[in-house]
Write a protein that holds these residues in place. Structure first.
Motif, PDB file in Angstrom:
ATOM      1  N   ASN A 100       0.833  -1.251  -0.342  1.00  0.00           N
ATOM      2  CA  ASN A 100       0.183  -0.015  -0.253  1.00  0.00           C
ATOM      3  C   ASN A 100       0.846   1.107  -0.205  1.00  0.00           C
ATOM      4  O   ASN A 100       0.167   2.176  -0.050  1.00  0.00           O
ATOM      5  CB  ASN A 100      -0.815   0.014   0.849  1.00  0.00           C
ATOM      6  N   SER A 101       2.343   1.589   0.251  1.00  0.00           N
ATOM      7  CA  SER A 101       3.011   2.541   0.395  1.00  0.00           C
ATOM      8  C   SER A 101       3.976   3.365  -0.760  1.00  0.00           C
ATOM      9  O   SER A 101       4.669   3.642  -0.623  1.00  0.00           O
ATOM     10  CB  SER A 101       3.766   2.033   1.816  1.00  0.00           C
ATOM     11  N   GLN A 102       4.086   1.816  -1.838  1.00  0.00           N
ATOM     12  CA  GLN A 102       4.631   1.189  -2.898  1.00  0.00           C
ATOM     13  C   GLN A 102       4.456   2.616  -4.062  1.00  0.00           C
ATOM     14  O   GLN A 102       2.756   2.530  -4.524  1.00  0.00           O
ATOM     15  CB  GLN A 102       5.331   0.611  -2.780  1.00  0.00           C
ATOM     16  N   ALA A 103       5.410   3.329  -4.973  1.00  0.00           N
ATOM     17  CA  ALA A 103       3.943   4.430  -5.662  1.00  0.00           C
ATOM     18  C   ALA A 103       3.956   3.028  -7.049  1.00  0.00           C
ATOM     19  O   ALA A 103       4.713   2.220  -7.005  1.00  0.00           O
ATOM     20  CB  ALA A 103       5.027   4.976  -6.160  1.00  0.00           C
ATOM     21  N   THR A 104       2.775   3.642  -7.515  1.00  0.00           N
ATOM     22  CA  THR A 104       2.424   2.675  -8.778  1.00  0.00           C
ATOM     23  C   THR A 104       2.628   3.385 -10.168  1.00  0.00           C
ATOM     24  O   THR A 104       3.900   4.471  -9.793  1.00  0.00           O
ATOM     25  CB  THR A 104       0.993   3.102  -8.834  1.00  0.00           C
ATOM     26  N   LYS A 105       2.486   3.069 -11.458  1.00  0.00           N
ATOM     27  CA  LYS A 105       3.338   3.503 -12.363  1.00  0.00           C
ATOM     28  C   LYS A 105       2.749   4.375 -12.819  1.00  0.00           C
ATOM     29  O   LYS A 105       3.925   5.404 -12.920  1.00  0.00           O
ATOM     30  CB  LYS A 105       3.166   1.859 -13.747  1.00  0.00           C
ATOM     31  N   GLU A 106       1.477   5.017 -12.598  1.00  0.00           N
ATOM     32  CA  GLU A 106       0.593   5.724 -13.070  1.00  0.00           C
ATOM     33  C   GLU A 106       1.505   6.815 -11.743  1.00  0.00           C
ATOM     34  O   GLU A 106       1.119   8.455 -12.183  1.00  0.00           O
ATOM     35  CB  GLU A 106      -0.679   5.266 -12.071  1.00  0.00           C
ATOM     36  N   ASP A 107       2.007   6.835 -10.163  1.00  0.00           N
ATOM     37  CA  ASP A 107       2.008   7.969  -9.140  1.00  0.00           C
ATOM     38  C   ASP A 107       3.654   8.182  -9.705  1.00  0.00           C
ATOM     39  O   ASP A 107       3.811   9.378  -9.606  1.00  0.00           O
ATOM     40  CB  ASP A 107       2.265   6.391  -8.334  1.00  0.00           C
ATOM     41  N   LEU A 108       4.321   7.410 -10.037  1.00  0.00           N
ATOM     42  CA  LEU A 108       5.547   8.246 -11.253  1.00  0.00           C
ATOM     43  C   LEU A 108       5.085   9.267 -12.581  1.00  0.00           C
ATOM     44  O   LEU A 108       6.430   9.560 -12.336  1.00  0.00           O
ATOM     45  CB  LEU A 108       6.606   6.834 -11.212  1.00  0.00           C
ATOM     46  N   ALA A 109       4.478   8.300 -13.609  1.00  0.00           N
ATOM     47  CA  ALA A 109       3.651   9.226 -14.148  1.00  0.00           C
ATOM     48  C   ALA A 109       3.777  11.083 -14.197  1.00  0.00           C
ATOM     49  O   ALA A 109       3.979  11.611 -14.853  1.00  0.00           O
ATOM     50  CB  ALA A 109       3.488   8.846 -15.209  1.00  0.00           C
ATOM     51  N   ASN A 110       2.275  10.610 -13.453  1.00  0.00           N
ATOM     52  CA  ASN A 110       2.150  12.254 -12.559  1.00  0.00           C
ATOM     53  C   ASN A 110       2.960  12.835 -11.980  1.00  0.00           C
ATOM     54  O   ASN A 110       3.472  14.471 -12.072  1.00  0.00           O
ATOM     55  CB  ASN A 110       0.812  11.681 -11.766  1.00  0.00           C
ATOM     56  N   LEU A 111       3.940  12.164 -11.151  1.00  0.00           N
ATOM     57  CA  LEU A 111       5.741  12.958 -10.157  1.00  0.00           C
ATOM     58  C   LEU A 111       6.871  13.448 -11.385  1.00  0.00           C
ATOM     59  O   LEU A 111       7.117  14.709 -11.363  1.00  0.00           O
ATOM     60  CB  LEU A 111       5.869  11.928  -9.636  1.00  0.00           C
ATOM     61  N   LYS A 112       6.613  12.571 -12.517  1.00  0.00           N
ATOM     62  CA  LYS A 112       7.395  12.679 -13.762  1.00  0.00           C
ATOM     63  C   LYS A 112       6.696  14.074 -13.960  1.00  0.00           C
ATOM     64  O   LYS A 112       7.712  15.444 -14.514  1.00  0.00           O
ATOM     65  CB  LYS A 112       7.471  11.891 -15.229  1.00  0.00           C
ATOM     66  N   ALA A 113       5.572  14.415 -14.540  1.00  0.00           N
ATOM     67  CA  ALA A 113       5.129  15.438 -15.100  1.00  0.00           C
ATOM     68  C   ALA A 113       5.357  16.691 -14.162  1.00  0.00           C
ATOM     69  O   ALA A 113       4.993  17.805 -14.977  1.00  0.00           O
ATOM     70  CB  ALA A 113       3.472  15.228 -15.562  1.00  0.00           C
ATOM     71  N   ASP A 114       4.991  16.363 -12.811  1.00  0.00           N
ATOM     72  CA  ASP A 114       4.460  17.559 -11.975  1.00  0.00           C
ATOM     73  C   ASP A 114       6.159  18.180 -12.214  1.00  0.00           C
ATOM     74  O   ASP A 114       5.941  19.786 -11.869  1.00  0.00           O
ATOM     75  CB  ASP A 114       4.312  17.761 -10.855  1.00  0.00           C
ATOM     76  N   LEU A 115       6.833  17.269 -12.466  1.00  0.00           N
ATOM     77  CA  LEU A 115       9.075  17.786 -12.358  1.00  0.00           C
ATOM     78  C   LEU A 115       8.910  18.617 -13.313  1.00  0.00           C
ATOM     79  O   LEU A 115       9.619  19.505 -13.497  1.00  0.00           O
ATOM     80  CB  LEU A 115       9.145  16.715 -11.948  1.00  0.00           C
ATOM     81  N   ILE A 116       9.033  18.074 -14.322  1.00  0.00           N
ATOM     82  CA  ILE A 116       8.980  19.162 -15.420  1.00  0.00           C
ATOM     83  C   ILE A 116       7.859  20.182 -15.743  1.00  0.00           C
ATOM     84  O   ILE A 116       8.562  21.404 -15.887  1.00  0.00           O
ATOM     85  CB  ILE A 116       8.440  17.696 -17.113  1.00  0.00           C
ATOM     86  N   CYS A 154       7.078  22.015 -13.473  1.00  0.00           N
ATOM     87  CA  CYS A 154       7.658  22.568 -12.074  1.00  0.00           C
ATOM     88  C   CYS A 154       8.873  23.774 -13.144  1.00  0.00           C
ATOM     89  O   CYS A 154       9.610  24.130 -12.308  1.00  0.00           O
ATOM     90  CB  CYS A 154       8.273  22.133 -10.999  1.00  0.00           C
ATOM     91  N   PHE A 155      10.511  22.285 -13.727  1.00  0.00           N
ATOM     92  CA  PHE A 155      11.831  22.617 -14.179  1.00  0.00           C
ATOM     93  C   PHE A 155      11.019  23.785 -15.358  1.00  0.00           C
ATOM     94  O   PHE A 155      11.790  24.523 -15.619  1.00  0.00           O
ATOM     95  CB  PHE A 155      11.729  21.494 -15.206  1.00  0.00           C
ATOM     96  N   ILE A 156       9.865  23.501 -16.354  1.00  0.00           N
ATOM     97  CA  ILE A 156       9.934  24.704 -17.246  1.00  0.00           C
ATOM     98  C   ILE A 156       9.517  25.667 -16.828  1.00  0.00           C
ATOM     99  O   ILE A 156      10.053  26.796 -16.385  1.00  0.00           O
ATOM    100  CB  ILE A 156       8.769  23.912 -18.522  1.00  0.00           C
ATOM    101  N   GLY A 157       8.994  25.922 -15.198  1.00  0.00           N
ATOM    102  CA  GLY A 157       7.840  27.347 -15.359  1.00  0.00           C
ATOM    103  C   GLY A 157       9.430  27.891 -14.426  1.00  0.00           C
ATOM    104  O   GLY A 157       9.531  28.814 -14.573  1.00  0.00           O
ATOM    105  N   THR A 158      10.228  27.594 -14.300  1.00  0.00           N
ATOM    106  CA  THR A 158      11.796  27.706 -13.066  1.00  0.00           C
ATOM    107  C   THR A 158      12.215  27.914 -14.752  1.00  0.00           C
ATOM    108  O   THR A 158      13.227  29.682 -14.161  1.00  0.00           O
ATOM    109  CB  THR A 158      12.593  26.710 -12.435  1.00  0.00           C
TER     110      THR A 158
END
Length: 56
Positions: free
Chosen positions: A21-37, A39-43
């Motif tokens: 229950n505490s491990q990230a799924t592929k969807e969680d990692l994809a969402n994190l990657k999108a958020d980081l991108i 943030c990076f572009i905004g910066t």
């Protein structure tokens, strides 16, 4: 002895369920990657705007 084995098995199963229950799924990692991108572009845009402002 069988009761001890059963309790041990149930405890181990409970531990595995908690870990799964505490491990990230592929969807969680994809969402994190999108958020980081985003943030990076905004910066990068903010830094470019700051550099352009300072060069004027």
């Amino acid at each position: 002895m069988a009761e001890t084995d059963t309790l041990n098995f149930e405890g181990r199963l409970s531990t595995l369920e908690e870990r799964s229950n505490s491990q990230a799924t592929k969807e969680d990692l994809a969402n994190l990657k999108a958020d980081l991108i985003k943030c990076f572009i905004g910066t990068q845009i903010a830094l470019a705007a700051l550099i352009i402002y300072l060069l004027q």
